[in-house]
Design a protein around this motif. Structure first.
Motif, PDB file in Angstrom:
ATOM      1  N   UNK A  61     -16.920  23.580  46.979  1.00 24.18           N
ATOM      2  CA  UNK A  61     -17.220  22.755  45.916  1.00 24.18           C
ATOM      3  C   UNK A  61     -18.742  22.520  45.637  1.00 24.18           C
ATOM      4  N   UNK A  62     -19.610  22.446  46.788  1.00 23.01           N
ATOM      5  CA  UNK A  62     -20.923  22.441  46.347  1.00 23.01           C
ATOM      6  C   UNK A  62     -21.204  23.721  45.575  1.00 23.01           C
ATOM      7  N   UNK A  63     -20.518  24.785  46.343  1.00 21.49           N
ATOM      8  CA  UNK A  63     -20.981  26.253  45.612  1.00 21.49           C
ATOM      9  C   UNK A  63     -20.628  26.447  44.358  1.00 21.49           C
ATOM     10  N   UNK A  64     -19.521  25.750  43.597  1.00 22.39           N
ATOM     11  CA  UNK A  64     -19.143  25.748  42.352  1.00 22.39           C
ATOM     12  C   UNK A  64     -20.312  25.034  41.737  1.00 22.39           C
ATOM     13  N   UNK A  65     -20.811  24.193  41.969  1.00 20.03           N
ATOM     14  CA  UNK A  65     -21.767  23.350  41.341  1.00 20.03           C
ATOM     15  C   UNK A  65     -23.049  23.954  41.295  1.00 20.03           C
ATOM     16  N   UNK A  66     -23.520  24.564  42.518  1.00 21.32           N
ATOM     17  CA  UNK A  66     -24.854  25.015  42.675  1.00 21.32           C
ATOM     18  C   UNK A  66     -24.881  26.467  41.634  1.00 21.32           C
ATOM     19  N   UNK A  67     -23.580  27.035  41.740  1.00 21.79           N
ATOM     20  CA  UNK A  67     -23.317  28.306  40.785  1.00 21.79           C
ATOM     21  C   UNK A  67     -23.755  27.924  39.328  1.00 21.79           C
ATOM     22  N   UNK A  68     -23.179  26.928  39.133  1.00 20.28           N
ATOM     23  CA  UNK A  68     -23.259  26.355  37.645  1.00 20.28           C
ATOM     24  C   UNK A  68     -24.762  25.687  37.424  1.00 20.28           C
ATOM     25  N   UNK A  69     -25.701  25.220  38.345  1.00 23.25           N
ATOM     26  CA  UNK A  69     -26.879  24.613  38.116  1.00 23.25           C
ATOM     27  C   UNK A  69     -27.823  25.953  38.153  1.00 23.25           C
ATOM     28  N   UNK A  70     -27.484  27.005  38.815  1.00 19.25           N
ATOM     29  CA  UNK A  70     -28.343  28.136  39.003  1.00 19.25           C
ATOM     30  C   UNK A  70     -28.120  28.741  37.526  1.00 19.25           C
ATOM     31  N   UNK A  71     -26.776  29.078  37.054  1.00 15.54           N
ATOM     32  CA  UNK A  71     -26.734  29.477  35.564  1.00 15.54           C
ATOM     33  C   UNK A  71     -27.569  28.678  34.569  1.00 15.54           C
ATOM     34  N   UNK A  72     -27.575  27.280  34.670  1.00 15.98           N
ATOM     35  CA  UNK A  72     -28.383  26.485  33.718  1.00 15.98           C
ATOM     36  C   UNK A  72     -29.878  26.751  33.846  1.00 15.98           C
ATOM     37  N   UNK A  73     -30.122  26.884  35.077  1.00 19.15           N
ATOM     38  CA  UNK A  73     -31.704  27.007  35.452  1.00 19.15           C
ATOM     39  C   UNK A  73     -32.210  28.160  35.059  1.00 19.15           C
ATOM     40  N   UNK A  74     -31.636  29.182  35.049  1.00 22.48           N
ATOM     41  CA  UNK A  74     -32.001  30.579  34.570  1.00 22.48           C
ATOM     42  C   UNK A  74     -32.140  30.745  33.198  1.00 22.48           C
ATOM     43  N   UNK A  75     -31.666  29.688  32.357  1.00 17.68           N
ATOM     44  CA  UNK A  75     -31.775  29.327  31.016  1.00 17.68           C
ATOM     45  C   UNK A  75     -31.464  30.801  30.006  1.00 17.68           C
ATOM     46  N   UNK A  76     -30.643  31.619  30.527  1.00 17.87           N
ATOM     47  CA  UNK A  76     -30.449  32.545  29.701  1.00 17.87           C
ATOM     48  C   UNK A  76     -29.692  32.266  28.506  1.00 17.87           C
ATOM     49  N   UNK A  77     -29.840  32.682  27.282  1.00 19.65           N
ATOM     50  CA  UNK A  77     -29.018  32.739  25.942  1.00 19.65           C
ATOM     51  C   UNK A  77     -27.486  32.511  26.170  1.00 19.65           C
ATOM     52  N   UNK A  78     -26.550  31.826  25.476  1.00 18.72           N
ATOM     53  CA  UNK A  78     -25.382  31.799  25.723  1.00 18.72           C
ATOM     54  C   UNK A  78     -24.670  33.348  25.030  1.00 18.72           C
ATOM     55  N   UNK A  79     -25.319  33.809  24.228  1.00 15.88           N
ATOM     56  CA  UNK A  79     -24.683  35.003  23.688  1.00 15.88           C
ATOM     57  C   UNK A  79     -26.092  35.829  22.998  1.00 15.88           C
ATOM     58  N   UNK A  80     -25.913  37.158  22.889  1.00 15.69           N
ATOM     59  CA  UNK A  80     -26.815  37.870  22.217  1.00 15.69           C
ATOM     60  C   UNK A  80     -26.170  38.379  20.924  1.00 15.69           C
ATOM     61  N   UNK A  81     -26.772  37.959  19.934  1.00 17.73           N
ATOM     62  CA  UNK A  81     -26.408  38.629  18.497  1.00 17.73           C
ATOM     63  C   UNK A  81     -27.134  40.101  18.344  1.00 17.73           C
ATOM     64  N   UNK A  82     -26.521  41.159  18.206  1.00 19.10           N
ATOM     65  CA  UNK A  82     -27.055  42.394  17.987  1.00 19.10           C
ATOM     66  C   UNK A  82     -27.253  42.764  16.462  1.00 19.10           C
ATOM     67  N   UNK A  83     -26.371  42.312  15.671  1.00 24.51           N
ATOM     68  CA  UNK A  83     -26.807  42.474  14.262  1.00 24.51           C
ATOM     69  C   UNK A  83     -25.978  41.637  13.509  1.00 24.51           C
ATOM     70  N   UNK A  84     -26.157  41.267  12.328  1.00 26.14           N
ATOM     71  CA  UNK A  84     -25.425  40.266  11.445  1.00 26.14           C
ATOM     72  C   UNK A  84     -25.235  41.002  10.043  1.00 26.14           C
ATOM     73  N   UNK A  85     -24.315  40.576   9.399  1.00 26.49           N
ATOM     74  CA  UNK A  85     -24.083  40.849   7.830  1.00 26.49           C
ATOM     75  C   UNK A  85     -23.666  39.655   7.310  1.00 26.49           C
ATOM     76  N   UNK A  86     -24.462  39.573   6.111  1.00 27.79           N
ATOM     77  CA  UNK A  86     -24.335  38.572   5.285  1.00 27.79           C
ATOM     78  C   UNK A  86     -25.190  37.152   5.351  1.00 27.79           C
ATOM     79  N   UNK A  87     -26.097  37.175   6.458  1.00 30.66           N
ATOM     80  CA  UNK A  87     -26.902  36.086   6.797  1.00 30.66           C
ATOM     81  C   UNK A  87     -28.328  36.295   6.189  1.00 30.66           C
ATOM     82  N   UNK A  88     -28.707  37.083   5.475  1.00 25.72           N
ATOM     83  CA  UNK A  88     -30.044  37.462   4.861  1.00 25.72           C
ATOM     84  C   UNK A  88     -31.017  37.207   5.793  1.00 25.72           C
ATOM     85  N   UNK A  89     -31.106  37.477   7.108  1.00 24.94           N
ATOM     86  CA  UNK A  89     -32.341  37.152   7.773  1.00 24.94           C
ATOM     87  C   UNK A  89     -32.638  38.636   8.598  1.00 24.94           C
TER      88      UNK A  89
END
Ligand code: UDP
Ligand code: MG
Length: 332
Positions: free
Chosen positions: A299-327
């Motif tokens: 159980x501690x491992x489950x939490x530590x794993x999630x804390x680790x993920x938060x601490x690394x602070x990686x983005x939740x997703x990476x958008x490679x390209x977009x269509x229709x957003x004018x940016x």
């Protein structure tokens, strides 16, 4: 001279306005069902306002979902596309779609038509009455297997007993959210995206409409039991710390029992002298305690794993390209 197509100015204006309504559809290998999806959804949106958008998130599909989407976008620029650099999972797809959406109300929807689009009209009606959130809840789970029904039931029981927020039963991501709710949602930076929980955590005046969930229109579900299990754990560990704290009480109880048992042993030894047998009882206590300790470590491992993920602070997703957003990333 080029003659103006009737209605074209109006349609063009609609394409540039702030959308009244945004649909957010995460898509993973949905090529087969796309045509039916747009054919069903767009007339319904048109009934509400010509100013709508559909934010399609291509979540690393391995089929030609993206190519088809680009084709639809070219025919109607209100169909907008975010293309992920790989598969990030449905929760990430929903998050991205919501982040990029601009509508006054936002509705995440499954692309496989399992979230009946007709409900959108009802949702919008409730929204116009003043509700900030309109949930679409399944009446029953007829189409699921017995095992899936039971495990879902158990999941909702466990999570409502353990966490302080109320996660509505049998309710997926299909719901309408007012812009105010969406802006609040965007302030939650957590990386473990258990959307149902996050949505529920936000609060706001909420109402519910009920529906029967149809079978998938085409293609296949990408959830297996292992993924569902990990998903359920995400929900539980993201919304309660009870599993961490329970060990204090369990430990206290076990200590109390061991104390009583030790006293019994001492008295017995004093009265009857040293008894050698006791292999069974020592084995049982040892194995039991070993098991309890491993579980608590896990159980501690489950939490530590999630804390680790938060601490690394990686983005939740990476958008490679977009269509229709004018940016900058836009391929238009
Ligand atoms: N989905 C996604 N990424 C994934 C898995 C699913 O974007 O890794 C999308 C999928 O295309 C669909 C929605 O999430 O629009 C629901 O998925 P699915 O129908 O497989 O789930 P189920 O209805 O069985 O819960
Ligand atoms: Mg589905």
């Amino acid at each position: 001279m080029i003659e103006a197509v009737p209605g074209s100015a109006q349609t063009l204006a609609a394409h540039q306005q702030v959308p009244e309504i945004s649909l957010v559809a995460p898509m993973y290998n949905e090529s087969e069902g796309l045509e039916q999806f747009f054919k069903t959804v767009t007339p319904i949106l048109d009934q509400i306002s010509p100013a709508w958008e559909i934010v399609c998130v291509n979540d690393g599909s391995r089929d030609d979902t993206l190519l088809k989407l680009i084709d639809y976008h070219q025919r109607d620029s209100r169909i907008r596309i975010l293309n992920f650099s790989r598969n990030f999972g449905k929760e990430a797809g929903t998050t991205a779609g919501i982040d990029f959406s601009r509508g006054k109300a936002v509705i995440p929807i499954d692309a496989d038509l399992q979230d009946p689009p007709e409900l959108i009209l009802e949702m919008v009606a409730k929204w116009r009455e003043g509700y900030k959130v309109v949930l679409a809840t399944r009446k029953e789970r007829k189409e699921d297997t017995w095992f899936k029904r039971q495990s879902a039931l158990m999941f909702y029981r466990i999570i409502s007993a353990m966490s302080e927020i109320d996660i509505p039963k049998n309710t997926g991501d299909y719901r309408l959210m007012d812009r105010q709710v969406v802006n609040t949602l965007k302030q939650l930076p957590e990386k473990t995206r258990f959307m149902k929980g996050i949505f529920a955590w936000l609060g706001f005046p909420t109402t519910t409409i009920y529906f029967d969930r149809p079978q998938r229109f085409a293609g296949q579900t990408s959830w297996n039991y292992w993924k569902l299990w990990r998903f359920a754990l995400d929900g539980i560990f993201a919304f309660t710390t009870l599993p961490l704290q329970i060990w204090t009480y369990l430990g206290a109880m076990i200590s109390l029992f061991s104390f009583i048992y030790a006293s019994v042993l001492i008295v017995q030894t004093l009265l009857h002298g040293v008894e050698v047998p006791g292999y069974a009882s020592s084995m049982v206590t040892m194995l039991f305690l070993g098991g309890v300790q491993l579980i608590s470590l896990g159980v501690i491992g489950e939490y530590v794993g999630r804390i680790y993920k938060e601490v690394k602070g990686r983005p939740i997703y990476i958008v490679q390209d977009t269509w229709g957003f004018q940016d900058l990333t836009d391929r238009d």
